[in-house]
Design a protein around this motif. Sequence first.
Motif, PDB file in Angstrom:
ATOM      1  N   VAL A  27     -10.868  40.133  54.670  1.00  0.00           N
ATOM      2  CA  VAL A  27      -9.880  41.088  54.172  1.00  0.00           C
ATOM      3  C   VAL A  27     -10.382  42.509  54.374  1.00  0.00           C
ATOM      4  CG1 VAL A  27      -8.587  41.901  52.161  1.00  0.00           C
ATOM      5  CG2 VAL A  27      -9.027  39.442  52.457  1.00  0.00           C
ATOM      6  N   VAL A  28      -9.552  43.313  55.013  1.00  0.00           N
ATOM      7  CA  VAL A  28      -9.802  44.738  55.147  1.00  0.00           C
ATOM      8  C   VAL A  28      -8.833  45.447  54.206  1.00  0.00           C
ATOM      9  CG1 VAL A  28      -9.890  46.717  56.694  1.00  0.00           C
ATOM     10  CG2 VAL A  28     -10.461  44.433  57.552  1.00  0.00           C
ATOM     11  N   GLY A  29      -9.357  46.249  53.300  1.00  0.00           N
ATOM     12  CA  GLY A  29      -8.513  46.928  52.340  1.00  0.00           C
ATOM     13  C   GLY A  29      -8.549  48.429  52.522  1.00  0.00           C
ATOM     14  N   ILE A  30      -7.387  49.065  52.388  1.00  0.00           N
ATOM     15  CA  ILE A  30      -7.354  50.521  52.388  1.00  0.00           C
ATOM     16  C   ILE A  30      -6.602  50.998  51.141  1.00  0.00           C
ATOM     17  CG2 ILE A  30      -7.500  50.741  54.887  1.00  0.00           C
ATOM     18  CD1 ILE A  30      -4.559  51.455  54.957  1.00  0.00           C
ATOM     19  N   ASP A  31      -7.028  52.146  50.639  1.00  0.00           N
ATOM     20  CA  ASP A  31      -6.419  52.741  49.453  1.00  0.00           C
ATOM     21  C   ASP A  31      -6.876  54.192  49.398  1.00  0.00           C
ATOM     22  OD1 ASP A  31      -5.745  53.346  46.563  1.00  0.00           O
ATOM     23  OD2 ASP A  31      -5.262  51.206  46.583  1.00  0.00           O
ATOM     24  N   ASN A  32      -6.002  55.092  48.966  1.00  0.00           N
ATOM     25  CA  ASN A  32      -6.432  56.487  48.855  1.00  0.00           C
ATOM     26  C   ASN A  32      -6.936  56.830  47.454  1.00  0.00           C
ATOM     27  OD1 ASN A  32      -4.049  56.598  47.395  1.00  0.00           O
ATOM     28  ND2 ASN A  32      -3.188  58.336  48.513  1.00  0.00           N
ATOM     29  N   LEU A  33      -6.856  55.861  46.526  1.00  0.00           N
ATOM     30  CA  LEU A  33      -7.351  56.046  45.152  1.00  0.00           C
ATOM     31  C   LEU A  33      -6.804  57.338  44.529  1.00  0.00           C
ATOM     32  CD1 LEU A  33     -11.084  54.969  45.658  1.00  0.00           C
ATOM     33  CD2 LEU A  33      -9.209  53.583  44.768  1.00  0.00           C
ATOM     34  N   ASN A  34      -5.487  57.559  44.684  1.00  0.00           N
ATOM     35  CA  ASN A  34      -4.914  58.799  44.137  1.00  0.00           C
ATOM     36  C   ASN A  34      -4.862  58.750  42.618  1.00  0.00           C
ATOM     37  OD1 ASN A  34      -2.523  57.538  43.217  1.00  0.00           O
ATOM     38  ND2 ASN A  34      -1.503  57.842  45.166  1.00  0.00           N
ATOM     39  N   ASP A  35      -4.539  59.894  42.024  1.00  0.00           N
ATOM     40  CA  ASP A  35      -4.610  60.018  40.574  1.00  0.00           C
ATOM     41  C   ASP A  35      -3.240  59.904  39.897  1.00  0.00           C
ATOM     42  OD1 ASP A  35      -3.491  62.402  41.356  1.00  0.00           O
ATOM     43  OD2 ASP A  35      -4.977  63.691  40.377  1.00  0.00           O
ATOM     44  N   GLU A  70      -6.382  55.730  64.224  1.00  0.00           N
ATOM     45  CA  GLU A  70      -7.786  55.415  64.526  1.00  0.00           C
ATOM     46  C   GLU A  70      -8.216  54.116  63.852  1.00  0.00           C
ATOM     47  OE1 GLU A  70     -12.229  57.450  63.975  1.00  0.00           O
ATOM     48  OE2 GLU A  70     -10.412  58.592  63.524  1.00  0.00           O
ATOM     49  N   PHE A  71      -7.780  53.943  62.606  1.00  0.00           N
ATOM     50  CA  PHE A  71      -8.122  52.733  61.863  1.00  0.00           C
ATOM     51  C   PHE A  71      -7.595  51.484  62.571  1.00  0.00           C
ATOM     52  CE2 PHE A  71      -6.489  49.547  58.878  1.00  0.00           C
ATOM     53  CZ  PHE A  71      -7.659  49.129  58.271  1.00  0.00           C
ATOM     54  N   PHE A  72      -6.338  51.488  62.956  1.00  0.00           N
ATOM     55  CA  PHE A  72      -5.758  50.310  63.613  1.00  0.00           C
ATOM     56  C   PHE A  72      -6.391  50.062  64.983  1.00  0.00           C
ATOM     57  CE2 PHE A  72      -2.318  50.267  60.491  1.00  0.00           C
ATOM     58  CZ  PHE A  72      -1.981  48.907  60.438  1.00  0.00           C
ATOM     59  N   ALA A  73      -6.804  51.129  65.658  1.00  0.00           N
ATOM     60  CA  ALA A  73      -7.448  50.973  66.974  1.00  0.00           C
ATOM     61  C   ALA A  73      -8.811  50.308  66.844  1.00  0.00           C
ATOM     62  CB  ALA A  73      -7.574  52.332  67.653  1.00  0.00           C
ATOM     63  N   GLN A  74      -9.487  50.572  65.723  1.00  0.00           N
ATOM     64  CA  GLN A  74     -10.832  50.023  65.526  1.00  0.00           C
ATOM     65  C   GLN A  74     -10.809  48.581  65.010  1.00  0.00           C
ATOM     66  OE1 GLN A  74     -12.676  52.830  62.883  1.00  0.00           O
ATOM     67  NE2 GLN A  74     -13.198  54.281  64.514  1.00  0.00           N
ATOM     68  N   GLU A  75      -9.877  48.289  64.124  1.00  0.00           N
ATOM     69  CA  GLU A  75      -9.821  46.972  63.501  1.00  0.00           C
ATOM     70  C   GLU A  75      -8.927  46.035  64.317  1.00  0.00           C
ATOM     71  OE1 GLU A  75     -11.549  46.078  60.902  1.00  0.00           O
ATOM     72  OE2 GLU A  75     -12.232  48.018  60.141  1.00  0.00           O
ATOM     73  N   LYS A  76      -9.360  44.827  64.476  1.00  0.00           N
ATOM     74  CA  LYS A  76      -8.557  43.830  65.191  1.00  0.00           C
ATOM     75  C   LYS A  76      -7.890  42.937  64.141  1.00  0.00           C
ATOM     76  CE  LYS A  76     -10.045  45.509  69.035  1.00  0.00           C
ATOM     77  NZ  LYS A  76      -9.165  46.376  69.849  1.00  0.00           N
ATOM     78  N   ARG A 115       2.563  47.707  65.381  1.00  0.00           N
ATOM     79  CA  ARG A 115       3.172  47.608  66.716  1.00  0.00           C
ATOM     80  C   ARG A 115       2.107  47.635  67.812  1.00  0.00           C
ATOM     81  NH1 ARG A 115       6.173  52.799  69.465  1.00  0.00           N
ATOM     82  NH2 ARG A 115       6.313  51.975  71.595  1.00  0.00           N
ATOM     83  N   HIS A 116       1.242  48.624  67.765  1.00  0.00           N
ATOM     84  CA  HIS A 116       0.257  48.788  68.838  1.00  0.00           C
ATOM     85  C   HIS A 116      -0.867  47.763  68.760  1.00  0.00           C
ATOM     86  CE1 HIS A 116       2.090  52.364  70.487  1.00  0.00           C
ATOM     87  NE2 HIS A 116       2.152  52.906  69.286  1.00  0.00           N
ATOM     88  N   ALA A 117      -1.113  47.215  67.562  1.00  0.00           N
ATOM     89  CA  ALA A 117      -2.154  46.198  67.402  1.00  0.00           C
ATOM     90  C   ALA A 117      -1.625  44.787  67.616  1.00  0.00           C
ATOM     91  CB  ALA A 117      -2.778  46.307  66.014  1.00  0.00           C
ATOM     92  N   HIS A 118      -0.318  44.676  67.860  1.00  0.00           N
ATOM     93  CA  HIS A 118       0.315  43.367  68.065  1.00  0.00           C
ATOM     94  C   HIS A 118       0.023  42.411  66.907  1.00  0.00           C
ATOM     95  CE1 HIS A 118       1.248  44.756  72.102  1.00  0.00           C
ATOM     96  NE2 HIS A 118      -0.040  45.019  72.297  1.00  0.00           N
ATOM     97  N   VAL A 119       0.217  42.925  65.704  1.00  0.00           N
ATOM     98  CA  VAL A 119      -0.019  42.138  64.487  1.00  0.00           C
ATOM     99  C   VAL A 119       0.933  40.940  64.451  1.00  0.00           C
ATOM    100  CG1 VAL A 119       0.285  42.218  61.967  1.00  0.00           C
ATOM    101  CG2 VAL A 119      -1.004  44.015  63.146  1.00  0.00           C
ATOM    102  N   GLY A 120       0.410  39.791  64.023  1.00  0.00           N
ATOM    103  CA  GLY A 120       1.184  38.556  64.042  1.00  0.00           C
ATOM    104  C   GLY A 120       2.213  38.411  62.945  1.00  0.00           C
ATOM    105  N   HIS A 121       2.052  39.159  61.837  1.00  0.00           N
ATOM    106  CA  HIS A 121       3.043  39.121  60.755  1.00  0.00           C
ATOM    107  C   HIS A 121       2.828  40.324  59.854  1.00  0.00           C
ATOM    108  CE1 HIS A 121       5.150  36.582  57.351  1.00  0.00           C
ATOM    109  NE2 HIS A 121       5.917  37.551  57.819  1.00  0.00           N
ATOM    110  N   PHE A 122       3.898  41.059  59.612  1.00  0.00           N
ATOM    111  CA  PHE A 122       3.882  42.229  58.739  1.00  0.00           C
ATOM    112  C   PHE A 122       4.696  41.893  57.490  1.00  0.00           C
ATOM    113  CE2 PHE A 122       6.138  46.324  57.640  1.00  0.00           C
ATOM    114  CZ  PHE A 122       5.055  46.936  57.039  1.00  0.00           C
ATOM    115  N   VAL A 123       4.005  41.817  56.352  1.00  0.00           N
ATOM    116  CA  VAL A 123       4.659  41.539  55.068  1.00  0.00           C
ATOM    117  C   VAL A 123       4.584  42.805  54.230  1.00  0.00           C
ATOM    118  CG1 VAL A 123       4.601  40.148  52.962  1.00  0.00           C
ATOM    119  CG2 VAL A 123       4.055  39.094  55.171  1.00  0.00           C
ATOM    120  N   PHE A 124       5.722  43.252  53.698  1.00  0.00           N
ATOM    121  CA  PHE A 124       5.710  44.512  52.958  1.00  0.00           C
ATOM    122  C   PHE A 124       6.433  44.384  51.621  1.00  0.00           C
ATOM    123  CE2 PHE A 124       9.709  44.679  55.243  1.00  0.00           C
ATOM    124  CZ  PHE A 124      10.580  45.356  54.392  1.00  0.00           C
TER     125      PHE A 124
END
Length: 335
Positions: A27-35, A70-76, A115-124
């Motif tokens: 699991v790769v997680g991202i968050d901006n930890l806003n207030d 940049e993040f999506f380009a680095q992570e597969k 789109r550019h990473a050709h992700v197999g399933h996008f759940v939102f």
Amino acid sequence: MKILVTGCAGFIGMHVCERLLARGDEVVGIDNLNDYYDVSLKEARLARLTPNAAFHFHKLDIADRSGMAEFFAQEKLQRVVHLAAQAGVRYSLKNPYAYVDSNLVGFVNVLEGCRHAHVGHFVFASSSSVYGGNTRMPFSEHDNVDHPVSLYAATKKANELMAHTYSHLHGLPTTGLRFFTVYGPWGRPDMSPMLFAKAILEGQPIDVFNHGRMQRDFTYIDDIVEGVIRVLDKPPLASPGFDKNNPDPASSWAPYRLFNIGNHQPVELMTYIETLEKALGKTAQKNFLPLQEGDVPATHADTEALRSWSGFAPATTLSEGIGRFVEWYRRYYQQ
């Protein structure tokens, strides 16, 4: 699989990450930890995930276009669960631009990454708020939802349309989930379980809107997570037989689907308060107020589509869920 969870330090995000890690996913997680609310709670959630070697955290704002690219380009990444958003109906009346930045600009950045990473399933994450002024109950994915009553709801409806566009144009398998009033341990402080529990234990009055004449389809967090995982594991396929002359908002000729995730058992607000009072062992002082602008008096999820698709629909009772929430609340806040 290698799965991205945006908003990983959020209420639903942390629980989804835990389930994915428990079954062996990376699991790769991202968050901006806003207030928007107490950052220490977000950090405490994150601290539950970071000891796991299969979890990798990036502090990143989804509205950061270049950073996301940049993040999506680095992570597969193989699949994406997109939960990051500016939440809250009432706050959207005060700070609309936060919703534009996160829920619209940020959403496009995530779509472009998929789109550019050709992700197999996008759940939102969508929301029951999209049903807006609808009065027919229960709320069905097959109903028209063109009358939102808050900017938050409008951004979530926009997300559904934007996601469908990418599914149609780029073949991105996409599933949108309309969450109904999620509650449970590690919940958001701006939602009623936390607000009410804090006030009741401190002997302060609670605000009861619409003079208590409200219904909500309260959905326990474990049920939400189970629904997310079941759907994530079943990417939709294109539907060549889709009737374009009689379109169904819940499906498409593209590999795209929408599902409600709710308990399908709406509870009267006063019954909910009584259940919380019983679990806390203390009676609430109640401040009865009119219906708030942007709010709706009732929600009720039709979950037949989710059950048919995944074999699952939420069923945790309110008394059971509230009991677990109160147990966590007392432990976490040392009450």
